[in-house]
Design a protein around this motif. Sequence first.
Motif, PDB file in Angstrom:
ATOM      1  N   TYR A  32       0.822  -1.209   0.000  1.00 35.99           N
ATOM      2  CA  TYR A  32       0.000   0.000   0.000  1.00 35.99           C
ATOM      3  C   TYR A  32       0.858   1.261   0.000  1.00 35.99           C
ATOM      4  CZ  TYR A  32      -4.316  -2.502   1.206  1.00 35.99           C
ATOM      5  OH  TYR A  32      -5.419  -3.321   1.200  1.00 35.99           O
ATOM      6  N   VAL A  33       0.266   2.328  -0.543  1.00 33.65           N
ATOM      7  CA  VAL A  33       0.848   3.656  -0.469  1.00 33.65           C
ATOM      8  C   VAL A  33      -0.297   4.644  -0.203  1.00 33.65           C
ATOM      9  CG1 VAL A  33       0.697   4.153  -2.949  1.00 33.65           C
ATOM     10  CG2 VAL A  33       2.427   5.303  -1.576  1.00 33.65           C
ATOM     11  N   ASN A  34      -0.017   5.684   0.521  1.00 35.19           N
ATOM     12  CA  ASN A  34      -0.998   6.744   0.785  1.00 35.19           C
ATOM     13  C   ASN A  34      -1.402   7.388  -0.534  1.00 35.19           C
ATOM     14  OD1 ASN A  34      -1.521   9.799   1.269  1.00 35.19           O
ATOM     15  ND2 ASN A  34      -1.988   8.785   3.212  1.00 35.19           N
ATOM     16  N   ILE A  35      -2.685   7.534  -0.762  1.00 34.37           N
ATOM     17  CA  ILE A  35      -3.186   8.073  -2.034  1.00 34.37           C
ATOM     18  C   ILE A  35      -2.727   9.510  -2.246  1.00 34.37           C
ATOM     19  CG2 ILE A  35      -5.273   8.712  -3.323  1.00 34.37           C
ATOM     20  CD1 ILE A  35      -6.589   6.191  -2.085  1.00 34.37           C
ATOM     21  N   GLU A  36      -2.754  10.317  -1.188  1.00 40.73           N
ATOM     22  CA  GLU A  36      -2.307  11.706  -1.319  1.00 40.73           C
ATOM     23  C   GLU A  36      -0.832  11.763  -1.728  1.00 40.73           C
ATOM     24  OE1 GLU A  36      -4.082  14.504  -1.241  1.00 40.73           O
ATOM     25  OE2 GLU A  36      -5.931  13.393  -0.860  1.00 40.73           O
ATOM     26  N   GLU A  37      -0.014  10.907  -1.134  1.00 40.84           N
ATOM     27  CA  GLU A  37       1.404  10.849  -1.478  1.00 40.84           C
ATOM     28  C   GLU A  37       1.582  10.402  -2.931  1.00 40.84           C
ATOM     29  OE1 GLU A  37       5.398   8.282  -0.337  1.00 40.84           O
ATOM     30  OE2 GLU A  37       3.696   8.241   1.038  1.00 40.84           O
ATOM     31  N   LEU A  38       0.808   9.415  -3.340  1.00 37.86           N
ATOM     32  CA  LEU A  38       0.859   8.924  -4.720  1.00 37.86           C
ATOM     33  C   LEU A  38       0.528  10.035  -5.713  1.00 37.86           C
ATOM     34  CD1 LEU A  38       0.913   6.559  -6.835  1.00 37.86           C
ATOM     35  CD2 LEU A  38      -1.521   6.268  -6.311  1.00 37.86           C
ATOM     36  N   VAL A  39      -0.553  10.744  -5.463  1.00 41.86           N
ATOM     37  CA  VAL A  39      -0.984  11.827  -6.361  1.00 41.86           C
ATOM     38  C   VAL A  39       0.053  12.944  -6.399  1.00 41.86           C
ATOM     39  CG1 VAL A  39      -2.728  13.647  -6.670  1.00 41.86           C
ATOM     40  CG2 VAL A  39      -3.435  11.296  -6.182  1.00 41.86           C
ATOM     41  N   LYS A  40       0.542  13.329  -5.228  1.00 41.55           N
ATOM     42  CA  LYS A  40       1.551  14.398  -5.145  1.00 41.55           C
ATOM     43  C   LYS A  40       2.814  14.010  -5.923  1.00 41.55           C
ATOM     44  CE  LYS A  40       4.202  17.004  -1.720  1.00 41.55           C
ATOM     45  NZ  LYS A  40       4.478  17.149  -0.278  1.00 41.55           N
ATOM     46  N   SER A  41       3.282  12.784  -5.734  1.00 37.77           N
ATOM     47  CA  SER A  41       4.495  12.327  -6.415  1.00 37.77           C
ATOM     48  C   SER A  41       4.278  12.175  -7.916  1.00 37.77           C
ATOM     49  CB  SER A  41       4.962  11.004  -5.822  1.00 37.77           C
ATOM     50  OG  SER A  41       5.348  11.170  -4.487  1.00 37.77           O
ATOM     51  N   ALA A  42       3.108  11.697  -8.307  1.00 42.33           N
ATOM     52  CA  ALA A  42       2.800  11.564  -9.736  1.00 42.33           C
ATOM     53  C   ALA A  42       2.776  12.935 -10.403  1.00 42.33           C
ATOM     54  CB  ALA A  42       1.466  10.855  -9.931  1.00 42.33           C
ATOM     55  N   ASN A  43       2.156  13.901  -9.766  1.00 45.87           N
ATOM     56  CA  ASN A  43       2.099  15.254 -10.321  1.00 45.87           C
ATOM     57  C   ASN A  43       3.482  15.887 -10.399  1.00 45.87           C
ATOM     58  OD1 ASN A  43      -0.719  15.718 -10.975  1.00 45.87           O
ATOM     59  ND2 ASN A  43      -1.100  15.597  -8.791  1.00 45.87           N
ATOM     60  N   ALA A  44       4.303  15.645  -9.381  1.00 42.71           N
ATOM     61  CA  ALA A  44       5.668  16.170  -9.395  1.00 42.71           C
ATOM     62  C   ALA A  44       6.504  15.527 -10.495  1.00 42.71           C
ATOM     63  CB  ALA A  44       6.326  15.949  -8.036  1.00 42.71           C
ATOM     64  N   SER A  45       6.103  14.326 -10.909  1.00 39.82           N
ATOM     65  CA  SER A  45       6.814  13.610 -11.975  1.00 39.82           C
ATOM     66  C   SER A  45       6.243  13.887 -13.356  1.00 39.82           C
ATOM     67  CB  SER A  45       6.774  12.105 -11.703  1.00 39.82           C
ATOM     68  OG  SER A  45       7.450  11.803 -10.513  1.00 39.82           O
ATOM     69  N   GLY A  46       5.275  14.794 -13.434  1.00 40.25           N
ATOM     70  CA  GLY A  46       4.751  15.198 -14.731  1.00 40.25           C
ATOM     71  C   GLY A  46       3.420  14.592 -15.133  1.00 40.25           C
ATOM     72  N   LYS A  47       2.833  13.749 -14.292  1.00 33.92           N
ATOM     73  CA  LYS A  47       1.511  13.179 -14.585  1.00 33.92           C
ATOM     74  C   LYS A  47       0.471  13.988 -13.839  1.00 33.92           C
ATOM     75  CE  LYS A  47       2.216   9.586 -17.173  1.00 33.92           C
ATOM     76  NZ  LYS A  47       1.637   9.449 -18.474  1.00 33.92           N
ATOM     77  N   SER A  48      -0.515  14.447 -14.547  1.00 32.58           N
ATOM     78  CA  SER A  48      -1.554  15.250 -13.928  1.00 32.58           C
ATOM     79  C   SER A  48      -2.736  14.356 -13.555  1.00 32.58           C
ATOM     80  CB  SER A  48      -2.007  16.348 -14.899  1.00 32.58           C
ATOM     81  OG  SER A  48      -3.046  17.096 -14.322  1.00 32.58           O
TER      82      SER A  48
END
Length: 78
Positions: A32-48
């Motif tokens: 598992y990973v925290n959803i907020e952390e996943l979204v934040k990291s994905a956005n920082a990596s260029g995925k919106s």
Amino acid sequence: MNKRLTKISKYLSFVLKHHPEAIGISLDPYGYVNIEELVKSANASGKSITTEQVYQVVAESEEQRFALSDDRLRIRAV
């Protein structure tokens, strides 16, 4: 599921099943990973993506590729 959600689903599969390090996250011992952390990291990596889109992908996935924790704050690939 629309095209946008399908792309997000494939991206989540890639990250959660194969390469969480690609966006700088680490999974807990149960995958598992925290959803907020996943979204934040994905956005920082260029995925919106948004938290709402993640929940939509989980709800609309016919293959049930993802599972949410009981508190609905974490996600993992099945």
